[in-house]
Write an enzyme that holds these catalytic residues in place. Structure first.
Site, PDB file in Angstrom:
ATOM      1  N   ASP A   1     -18.457  -7.831  50.683  1.00 14.06           N
ATOM      2  CA  ASP A   1     -18.313  -6.715  49.724  1.00 14.06           C
ATOM      3  C   ASP A   1     -16.838  -6.081  49.361  1.00 14.06           C
ATOM      4  O   ASP A   1     -16.419  -5.190  50.357  1.00 14.06           O
ATOM      5  CB  ASP A   1     -18.856  -5.408  50.454  1.00 14.06           C
ATOM      6  CG  ASP A   1     -20.658  -5.859  50.391  1.00 14.06           C
ATOM      7  OD1 ASP A   1     -21.090  -6.573  49.749  1.00 14.06           O
ATOM      8  OD2 ASP A   1     -21.670  -4.995  50.819  1.00 14.06           O
TER       9      ASP A   1
ATOM     10  N   ASP B   1     -31.361  -2.035  53.947  1.00 14.97           N
ATOM     11  CA  ASP B   1     -31.219  -3.360  54.398  1.00 14.97           C
ATOM     12  C   ASP B   1     -31.437  -3.099  56.398  1.00 14.97           C
ATOM     13  O   ASP B   1     -31.690  -3.801  56.450  1.00 14.97           O
ATOM     14  CB  ASP B   1     -29.827  -4.080  53.735  1.00 14.97           C
ATOM     15  CG  ASP B   1     -29.637  -4.925  52.733  1.00 14.97           C
ATOM     16  OD1 ASP B   1     -30.744  -4.693  51.571  1.00 14.97           O
ATOM     17  OD2 ASP B   1     -28.684  -4.573  52.600  1.00 14.97           O
TER      18      ASP B   1
HETATM   19  O1  RIB Z   1     -28.017  -3.765  49.875  1.00 17.62           O
HETATM   20  C1  RIB Z   1     -26.421  -3.319  50.714  1.00 17.62           C
HETATM   21  C2  RIB Z   1     -25.873  -4.903  49.315  1.00 17.62           C
HETATM   22  O2  RIB Z   1     -26.240  -5.407  48.711  1.00 17.62           O
HETATM   23  C3  RIB Z   1     -24.603  -4.857  49.545  1.00 17.62           C
HETATM   24  O3  RIB Z   1     -23.972  -5.329  51.123  1.00 17.62           O
HETATM   25  C4  RIB Z   1     -23.737  -5.690  48.711  1.00 17.62           C
HETATM   26  O4  RIB Z   1     -23.432  -6.839  49.024  1.00 17.62           O
HETATM   27  C5  RIB Z   1     -25.696  -6.074  47.506  1.00 17.62           C
HETATM   28  O5  RIB Z   1     -25.865  -7.536  47.604  1.00 17.62           O
END
Ligand code: RIB
Length: 287
Positions: free
Chosen positions: A13, A240
């Site tokens: 990122d 996530d």
């Molecule tokens: O959900 C967050 C993620 O979405 C980030 O870390 C980025 O890589 C994107 O894929």
């Protein structure tokens, strides 16, 4: 405890913090920049591993320095990387993130994440114990996602499908996943209407994440599991963290209500740190 296989993306990122988002055609000055580990797949794998699960990452990285950064971070977080394939002459996935107004906007460039093949996932699924849990998202090729859902269904493997970011997909396939976890926007993109109108069709299967309003599912009636109030530093990766924690809770045979409380708690802790994985809790932080 059941093994968790995360089949999905790994990225670096590239994060810019600014006081606001630029308008179309406008240049503004940012406040800071940092690079950190991300990708929805890797984030979910790290979330589950920090909470104590036995986690395997499945996917592709490039042959650049970002690949080294991605792999060493996964290993440092006790994620097994035996099924991560390096792709030669290919860049690793990147996400270009702007943080402004306590929210984020993201452009993902898949690069190696777009090279995941049916052959790779078939090999892994054929070696998996049937009590494993597969966690998948929408940052690898669509035909591979569809294949994983079909293959896992045939083998009776529990699947958690986080349909993020949105891609148009045959809704018939949803009947073959054990759980799917869209946010409100993704529900609208998938069904063309709000979750209240469709959730009863997917009892104890569709889990809608509602940010600071928690998560909702249907079991005879609409059930909301409220979130825990938290000081927000960065919401990137909160979804996530939720999905990784949900997989851990289900692997420990918690019922769905308990599992969602666990996942909400992990997600609310995660927003207290900067970067997608910066605030993700360890198991001791949950007690
Ligand atoms: O959900 C967050 C993620 O979405 C980030 O870390 C980025 O890589 C994107 O894929």
């Amino acid at each position: 405890m059941r093994d968790i296989y995360v089949i999905g993306s790994m990225s670096v990122d590239l994060v810019t913090q600014a006081s606001r988002l630029p308008k179309k055609g406008e240049t503004i000055l940012g406040e800071s920049f940092f690079m950190t580990n991300g990708g929805k797949g890797a984030n979910q794998a790290v979330s589950a591993a920090r909470l104590g699960a036995c986690v395997h990452m499945v996917g592709c990285v490039g042959d650049d320095r970002f690949a080294e950064m991605i792999l060493s971070n996964l290993k440092n977080n006790n994620v097994n990387v035996d099924n991560v394939e390096p792709i030669t002459h290919c860049a690793s996935g990147t996400a270009h993130i702007t943080l402004a107004d306590h929210d984020n906007s993201i452009i993902v460039v898949p690069s190696a994440n777009g090279k995941v093949t049916v052959e790779l996932v078939d090999k892994v699924i054929s070696e998996m114990a049937t009590d494993s849990i597969i966690l998948l998202q929408n940052e690898i090729p669509k035909d591979v996602i569809e294949h994983i859902i079909e293959a896992a269904y045939e083998k009776g493997i529990t699947t958690i499908y986080n349909p993020a970011p949105f891609i148009a997909m045959d809704k018939g396939l949803l009947s073959k996943v054990s759980y799917f976890t869209p946010n409100e926007t993704e529900v609208k993109d998938m069904f063309g209407e709000g979750f209240e109108n469709v959730i009863a069709e997917y009892p104890k299967q569709m889990i809608v994440t509602l940010g600071d309003k928690g998560a909702t599912y249907f079991d005879d009636k609409l059930i909301n599991i409220p979130s825990i109030k938290a000081e927000v530093v960065d919401t990137t990766g909160a979804g996530d963290t939720f999905n990784g924690a949900l997989a851990v809770a289900l692997s420990e045979d918690m019922n769905l209500g308990e599992a969602l409380q666990f996942a909400n708690r992990a997600a609310s802790i995660s927003v207290g740190g900067l970067g997608a994985q910066g605030g993700m809790p360890y198991r001791k932080d949950m007690e």
